[in-house]
Each structure stands twice: as C-alpha cells, then as structure tokens.
Write a protein that holds these residues in place. Structure first.
Motif, PDB file in Angstrom:
ATOM      1  N   MET A  27       0.834  -1.203   0.000  1.00  0.00           N
ATOM      2  CA  MET A  27       0.000   0.000   0.000  1.00  0.00           C
ATOM      3  C   MET A  27       0.871   1.256   0.000  1.00  0.00           C
ATOM      4  N   TRP A  28       1.916   1.231   0.839  1.00  0.00           N
ATOM      5  CA  TRP A  28       2.820   2.362   0.958  1.00  0.00           C
ATOM      6  C   TRP A  28       3.557   2.621  -0.350  1.00  0.00           C
ATOM      7  N   ASN A  29       3.836   1.524  -1.070  1.00  0.00           N
ATOM      8  CA  ASN A  29       4.605   1.665  -2.308  1.00  0.00           C
ATOM      9  C   ASN A  29       3.746   1.579  -3.569  1.00  0.00           C
ATOM     10  N   GLU A  30       2.459   1.708  -3.374  1.00  0.00           N
ATOM     11  CA  GLU A  30       1.541   1.665  -4.504  1.00  0.00           C
ATOM     12  C   GLU A  30       1.976   2.706  -5.540  1.00  0.00           C
ATOM     13  N   PRO A  31       2.034   2.331  -6.821  1.00  0.00           N
ATOM     14  CA  PRO A  31       2.524   3.301  -7.807  1.00  0.00           C
ATOM     15  C   PRO A  31       1.520   4.424  -8.066  1.00  0.00           C
ATOM     16  N   HIS A  32       2.020   5.507  -8.656  1.00  0.00           N
ATOM     17  CA  HIS A  32       1.154   6.629  -9.015  1.00  0.00           C
ATOM     18  C   HIS A  32       0.185   6.203 -10.116  1.00  0.00           C
ATOM     19  N   ASN A  65      -9.545  16.471 -10.524  1.00  0.00           N
ATOM     20  CA  ASN A  65      -8.918  15.200 -10.124  1.00  0.00           C
ATOM     21  C   ASN A  65      -9.201  14.065 -11.111  1.00  0.00           C
ATOM     22  N   ARG A 141       1.107  16.329 -14.818  1.00  0.00           N
ATOM     23  CA  ARG A 141       1.545  14.999 -15.273  1.00  0.00           C
ATOM     24  C   ARG A 141       1.030  14.678 -16.681  1.00  0.00           C
TER      25      ARG A 141
ATOM     26  N   ASN B  67      -4.207  20.039  -4.529  1.00  0.00           N
ATOM     27  CA  ASN B  67      -4.131  18.729  -5.192  1.00  0.00           C
ATOM     28  C   ASN B  67      -3.069  18.676  -6.287  1.00  0.00           C
ATOM     29  N   LYS B  73       5.472   9.265  -3.386  1.00  0.00           N
ATOM     30  CA  LYS B  73       4.631   8.073  -3.280  1.00  0.00           C
ATOM     31  C   LYS B  73       3.150   8.440  -3.409  1.00  0.00           C
ATOM     32  N   ALA B  74       2.420   7.592  -4.142  1.00  0.00           N
ATOM     33  CA  ALA B  74       0.995   7.849  -4.375  1.00  0.00           C
ATOM     34  C   ALA B  74       0.210   7.875  -3.067  1.00  0.00           C
ATOM     35  N   LYS B  75       0.598   7.015  -2.140  1.00  0.00           N
ATOM     36  CA  LYS B  75      -0.113   6.928  -0.855  1.00  0.00           C
ATOM     37  C   LYS B  75       0.045   8.228  -0.053  1.00  0.00           C
TER      38      LYS B  75
END
Lengths: 146, 183
Positions: A27-32, A65, A141, B67, B73-75
């Motif tokens: 979860m912590w390293n979940e990619p963007h 978003n 992005r 935002n 990191k995404a989290k």
C-alpha cells in the motif's frame, strides 16, 4: 501434540504478521496513477476553461482530479524552473490558458499548432482581478495524446 | 494646439503603460515542502503556483491548488489530500502580503537582495499572519524570488492521526521559488 498446536498457532501468527507487513508495504509503495493509459474525459481547452471558471460544483466534480484529454491551439511553449515543458493552450479569455505541465515532452511543438494533451486536471485558480490577470486551468503529469 | 494636446495625451497613456509594467507574475512558480520523519522523509512539490509581485507597492501574493502537490509516493499524495489538507473542502492555499523593506531592492540593477515579507497565509481554511525572509534576484532585467520558512502543522488545524504522527513532523519546511515575467 500440545507442542504441535503451539507451533501451529505461532506459525499462523507469524504468517499473519508477514501478510500484514507485505500488504502495508504494498500500500505504501503503490505506484502513481497511470495517466498515460487511463481512460480520459474528452474535451477542448475552450470548453474546459469555461466549465471550470463558472465555479459550478457539478462541473468540478466531473473534471477536477480526473484524467482529461484536451485538444486545443498552442498559445506558447515554456519551461518551468525544473526544466519541465509547459504548454499553454488557448481559451476564449485572453491571458487565461489551460496550463499543462508535461511529464513526457512533446518535441517540435510551436504556437499555433493544434494538439491534444492528456493529463490530470487540478482545477482553476483565479489570477489577480486588481491587475486584470485571469487565472489558468491546470493540468499536471501530462502526456501527448495520439 | 491640437497636436500638443494629442502629444500630451499620448504621453499620459505611456505613463500608464509604465505603471502597469511594474507588475510581474508567474503561473508556474514552485512551492515545495519537506518534513523529516523517523520512517521516511516527505518531500512534495507544486509547480503550478500563481504569483503576482508589484515592484511599486511591494504587494506580493501566491495562490496554489493543494491537489497539484506531487509526492514521491501515491499513498502520501492521497493521505495529504484526503486526510490532512481535505483538498475537496479547502482546494487552495494562498498568501497575500507585502515586502516590508522594498526600498532596499533596486529592480533596475542586477543583484541579490534580501527581503522581509509579511502577510496572511491561508492553509486548510485557517488564516495566520506570518513573516518570512526571502531573496529577490535581478539578473539581466529578469526578476526571481526565493523564500524558505517553517510552518507548524497545528497552527492550521491539520489533524494527523497519532498512528502516523511519527511519520510526519510537526514543523514543515516550506520553500518558494518563482521566476517572474513582466505583465
């Protein structure tokens, strides 16, 4: 037998800790979010700008978003301090643009070109009404869309 | 006589243009913040900052969308928006203030000028008066500004659950860097 049960409980416990740690780590390293391959809301620079400057809650929830694919005429090509390419797309408000920070550069792009850009819409910020500086709608992005 | 009048009007018009020329702006300024924690350092960046600087009055303002901060990191990014900043409810952060020692800056001469800025910082719906040191750099007629200051998370009613409080420092270091263009 008793020892075996203890061992079972212990190994079950350890397995649980390991699983929790792995899930936590994942979860912590979940990619963007993968912007490049995401499904996008298709619109034009003029429409996007008009919709977000109207300050309508419905439009905001539809666009902010979200990954949007915006087509429009290039007003200017700039660079930010980090060296990222910034492409401004024309709107009907002079001085107001759809401001796109590119994650993947578009080469050979120049003012007047009609292009399509995919990016994450952060929303609109107003400029300064005292000095007649309209705000921009920001896409971050961004990728060229084909 | 008529000619003189026209000339006078033209001169007046020119003066107005000059006064307008004292306003500098950017729409892609940079604000970043850094927080050192036991587990991991948190470092986020926003390159979509609108800033307007009036070199005549010293008025200075910044505005950004929460935002648009990008985290490694995404989290971290989703926690920041959903739990800490509540970006849906408070989409923007802003600063409105003035350079208090404007006379120390010569906008017509290349150089690096230390400045003091005082004004209202609004984050998470809370407005607080702050003072921060900064630097204005004039190079070949181009104006850029940098600043670095500390913000206490608790000052802006940002609640951080105790389970992660060791992950986020109480004091956050904020950095600002803007390259301006003349309006």
């Amino acid at each position: 037998m008793k020892r075996k049960t203890k061992r079972y409980i212990l190994s079950g416990f350890i397995a649980m800790i390991v699983i929790a740690a792995v899930i936590g780590f994942m979860m912590w390293n979940e990619p963007h979010r993968d912007i490049k391959n995401a499904t996008a809301v298709k619109t034009t620079a003029i429409l996007l700008y008009n919709n977000l400057t109207k300050d309508s809650a419905r439009m905001k929830s539809k666009l902010v978003n979200q990954v949007v694919e915006v087509s429009g005429e290039v007003k200017s090509v700039l660079k930010n301090q980090k060296g990222d390419q910034i492409i401004l797309l024309k709107t009907n408000t002079s001085g107001g643009s759809v401001n796109c920070t590119m994650e993947e550069k578009i080469s050979n792009v120049k003012p007047g070109d009609t292009i399509s850009i995919k990016g994450l819409c952060s929303g609109y910020i107003g400029g300064d009404p005292d000095i007649d500086l309209p705000g921009d709608v920001f896409l971050i992005r961004c990728y060229p869309s084909t | 006589m008529m000619h003189k009048m026209i000339l006078l009007l033209m001169l007046l018009a020119f003066q107005n243009i000059n006064a307008d020329g004292q306003v500098y702006y950017t729409k892609n300024g940079n604000v970043s913040f850094f927080s050192k924690t036991v587990l991991e350092n948190i470092d986020a960046e926003n390159n979509q900052v609108i800033s307007v600087l009036n070199t005549e009055t010293g008025a200075l303002q910044f505005s950004l969308l929460n935002n648009a901060f990008h985290f490694p990191k995404a989290k971290m990014e989703s926690d920041f928006n959903e739990d800490y900043m509540e970006s849906d409810k408070y989409p923007r952060s802003s600063f409105k203030g003035t350079i208090t020692n404007l006379s120390d800056v010569n906008f017509n001469k290349d150089g690096s000028y230390p400045v003091k800025v005082n004004g209202d910082l609004t984050v998470h719906g809370v407005t607080k008066n702050i003072s921060a040191p900064g630097t204005i750099v004039i190079k070949d007629g181009n104006v850029s500004a940098t600043s670095s200051f500390k913000v206490l998370v608790s000052d802006y009613k940002i609640k951080i659950p105790s389970i992660v409080s060791n992950k986020i420092g109480e004091s956050i270091e904020v950095k600002v860097a803007c390259d301006y263009q003349k309006k």
